[in-house]
Design a protein around this motif. Structure first.
Motif, PDB file in Angstrom:
ATOM      1  N   PRO A   1       6.654  42.817  43.921  1.00 36.94           N
ATOM      2  CA  PRO A   1       7.584  43.508  44.236  1.00 36.94           C
ATOM      3  C   PRO A   1       7.356  45.155  44.486  1.00 36.94           C
ATOM      4  CG  PRO A   1       7.746  42.143  41.980  1.00 36.94           C
ATOM      5  CD  PRO A   1       6.413  42.015  42.379  1.00 36.94           C
TER       6      PRO A   1
ATOM      7  N   THR B   1      15.619  44.446  52.588  1.00 38.83           N
ATOM      8  CA  THR B   1      14.678  43.361  51.837  1.00 38.83           C
ATOM      9  C   THR B   1      14.399  42.094  52.392  1.00 38.83           C
ATOM     10  OG1 THR B   1      16.785  42.693  50.560  1.00 38.83           O
ATOM     11  CG2 THR B   1      15.357  44.779  49.807  1.00 38.83           C
TER      12      THR B   1
ATOM     13  N   PHE C   1      16.290  37.276  49.241  1.00 36.66           N
ATOM     14  CA  PHE C   1      15.799  36.949  47.836  1.00 36.66           C
ATOM     15  C   PHE C   1      16.852  35.658  46.981  1.00 36.66           C
ATOM     16  CE2 PHE C   1      18.233  40.856  47.784  1.00 36.66           C
ATOM     17  CZ  PHE C   1      19.227  40.632  46.754  1.00 36.66           C
TER      18      PHE C   1
ATOM     19  N   VAL D   1       8.425  35.897  45.188  1.00 36.03           N
ATOM     20  CA  VAL D   1       7.842  36.962  44.384  1.00 36.03           C
ATOM     21  C   VAL D   1       8.636  37.009  42.949  1.00 36.03           C
ATOM     22  CG1 VAL D   1       8.287  39.468  44.363  1.00 36.03           C
ATOM     23  CG2 VAL D   1       7.789  38.442  46.601  1.00 36.03           C
TER      24      VAL D   1
ATOM     25  N   VAL E   1      11.361  42.058  46.964  1.00 32.48           N
ATOM     26  CA  VAL E   1      11.867  42.107  45.716  1.00 32.48           C
ATOM     27  C   VAL E   1      11.950  41.113  44.984  1.00 32.48           C
ATOM     28  CG1 VAL E   1      13.400  44.032  46.510  1.00 32.48           C
ATOM     29  CG2 VAL E   1      14.248  41.594  46.664  1.00 32.48           C
ATOM     30  N   ALA E   2      12.223  41.187  43.768  1.00 30.49           N
ATOM     31  CA  ALA E   2      12.019  39.602  42.818  1.00 30.49           C
ATOM     32  C   ALA E   2      12.922  38.735  43.358  1.00 30.49           C
ATOM     33  CB  ALA E   2      12.472  40.142  41.319  1.00 30.49           C
TER      34      ALA E   2
ATOM     35  N   SER F   1      12.469  37.269  46.544  1.00 25.67           N
ATOM     36  CA  SER F   1      12.180  37.057  47.821  1.00 25.67           C
ATOM     37  C   SER F   1      11.220  35.821  48.177  1.00 25.67           C
ATOM     38  CB  SER F   1      11.576  38.356  48.254  1.00 25.67           C
ATOM     39  OG  SER F   1      12.286  39.343  48.436  1.00 25.67           O
TER      40      SER F   1
ATOM     41  N   PRO G   1       8.841  38.926  38.872  1.00 21.38           N
ATOM     42  CA  PRO G   1       8.280  40.143  38.214  1.00 21.38           C
ATOM     43  C   PRO G   1       6.841  39.764  37.492  1.00 21.38           C
ATOM     44  CG  PRO G   1      10.473  39.789  37.541  1.00 21.38           C
ATOM     45  CD  PRO G   1      10.055  38.551  38.259  1.00 21.38           C
TER      46      PRO G   1
END
Length: 264
Positions: free
Chosen positions: A148, A9, A12, A252, A208-209, A211, A254
C-alpha cells in the motif's frame, strides 16, 4: 469523482472479491501443475493444451485464453526461443532439453486468474537454469513491491532491480523483453494499467489495499528484441536465444502481498 479516484489508484477489490479471484487462481495453479506433470519428451503442446482444458473445466471454470481474439488454445505453450503466446499444436513436440513456458488463465464466477510458469523438460544447461532462476527472482522482487502506498512503477523498478541483481550474480546480462509486461486484472483478463518490467520508480497510479496486478517478467539469454510470427501470436527472440516467463496474479493487502494464483 469515481473516475478520477480510479485513475489515481490501481483498481482495487474487496476482501470477498479477492477470495473469489483466489479461487479462480487456484484453478490456474492446479492446471499448471497438471500440465507440468504431462510435459514429457514426445508429448505435443496440443496434448498439454487438452490436459489444461480438462483441468480447468473439471473445476467448473472456463479457459480465459480459448477464443480470446481468436486464440485457439487454453494455454500458451512457448518453447525455447518462443517468449510468449505460443499456440498449442500437434506438430510442436517436446524434446529433452527444452525450456517450456506455460501461460494459463481461468474464469471462475466471472473472476480471472492468470499465471505463467517456465520449467525444464529433462535436463537443461546451467545457463538456462540460471535464466529461469533469474526470471523467478524478478517476479519475487515485483511481488515484494506490492505494498500500500507504492506507485505502479515502483513494481516495475523492483522487477528490473531483481533482474540486474540476478545478472550480476550470474556474471551475465539478461535481456528484459521490450514492449511486454503485466497488467491489471479482475472481471476481465487484461485491464489497465500496463505494468512495465523496467523503469524509474515513483510514477503512475498508487497501489491501495485490494489493488490487483498480473506481474510477469520475461527474460532472455541475449536480446530484448522480439518478432511476432505470421500467425499473429507467436513471439520469438530476434537472436534465437531461449527465454523464460513467470507470472502471478497478486493483490495488495495491509498484511503484505497476496499471491492469488498459488500452485498446490
Amino acid at each position: 469523482m469515481g473516475f478520477m479516484r480510479r485513475r489515481r489508484t490501481v483498481p482495487f477489490r474487496t476482501n470477498g472479491e479477492l477470495d473469489a479471484m483466489a479461487a479462480a487462481g487456484a484453478v490456474v495453479g492446479r492446471t499448471l501443475v497438471a500440465v507440468r506433470d504431462a510435459a514429457k519428451p514426445g508429448a505435443s503442446t496440443l496434448d498439454l493444451d487438452r490436459v489444461a482444458e480438462e483441468s480447468i473445466r473439471s473445476a467448473g471454470a472456463v479457459p480465459s485464453f480459448l477464443g480470446y481474439h481468436g486464440f485457439t488454445g487454453s494455454i500458451c505453450a512457448s518453447r525455447n526461443n518462443v517468449v510468449v503466446h505460443g499456440i498449442p499444436r500437434a506438430d510442436d513436440v517436446l524434446a529433452e532439453g527444452d525450456l517450456l513456458s506455460i501461460d494459463c488463465g481461468a474464469i471462475l464466477d466471472g473472476w480471472h486468474g492468470d499465471s505463467a510458469w517456465t520449467f525444464a523438460v529433462g535436463a537443461i544447461t546451467p545457463a538456462e537454469q540460471e535464466l529461469n532462476g533469474a526470471t523467478e527472482k524478478s517476479l519475487s522482487a515485483g511481488i515484494a513491491a506490492m505494498l500500500p502506498g507504492n506507485r505502479l512503477t515502483d513494481v516495475s523498478h523492483a522487477i528490473e532491480n531483481g533482474t540486474h541483481a540476478a545478472g550480476r550474480a550470474h556474471g551475465r546480462s539478461y535481456g528484459i523483453v521490450d514492449g511486454y509486461g503485466g497488467h491489471g486484472i479482475g472481471r476481465e483478463m487484461h485491464m489497465d494499467p500496463f505494468l512495465a518490467n523496467e523503469g524509474a520508480p515513483g510514477k503512475g497510479p498508487r497501489l491501495v489495499a485490494g489493488s490487483v496486478l498480473a506481474i510477469e517478467p520475461m527474460l532472455t539469454l541475449g536480446t530484448d528484441q522480439t518478432t511476432v510470427l505470421e500467425d499473429g501470436w507467436t513471439v520469438i527472440t530476434d537472436d534465437g536465444t531461449k527465454a523464460s516467463h513467470w507470472e502471478h496474479t497478486v493483490a495488495v493487502t495491509p498484511d503484505g502481498p497476496r499471491i492469488l494464483t498459488l500452485r498446490p
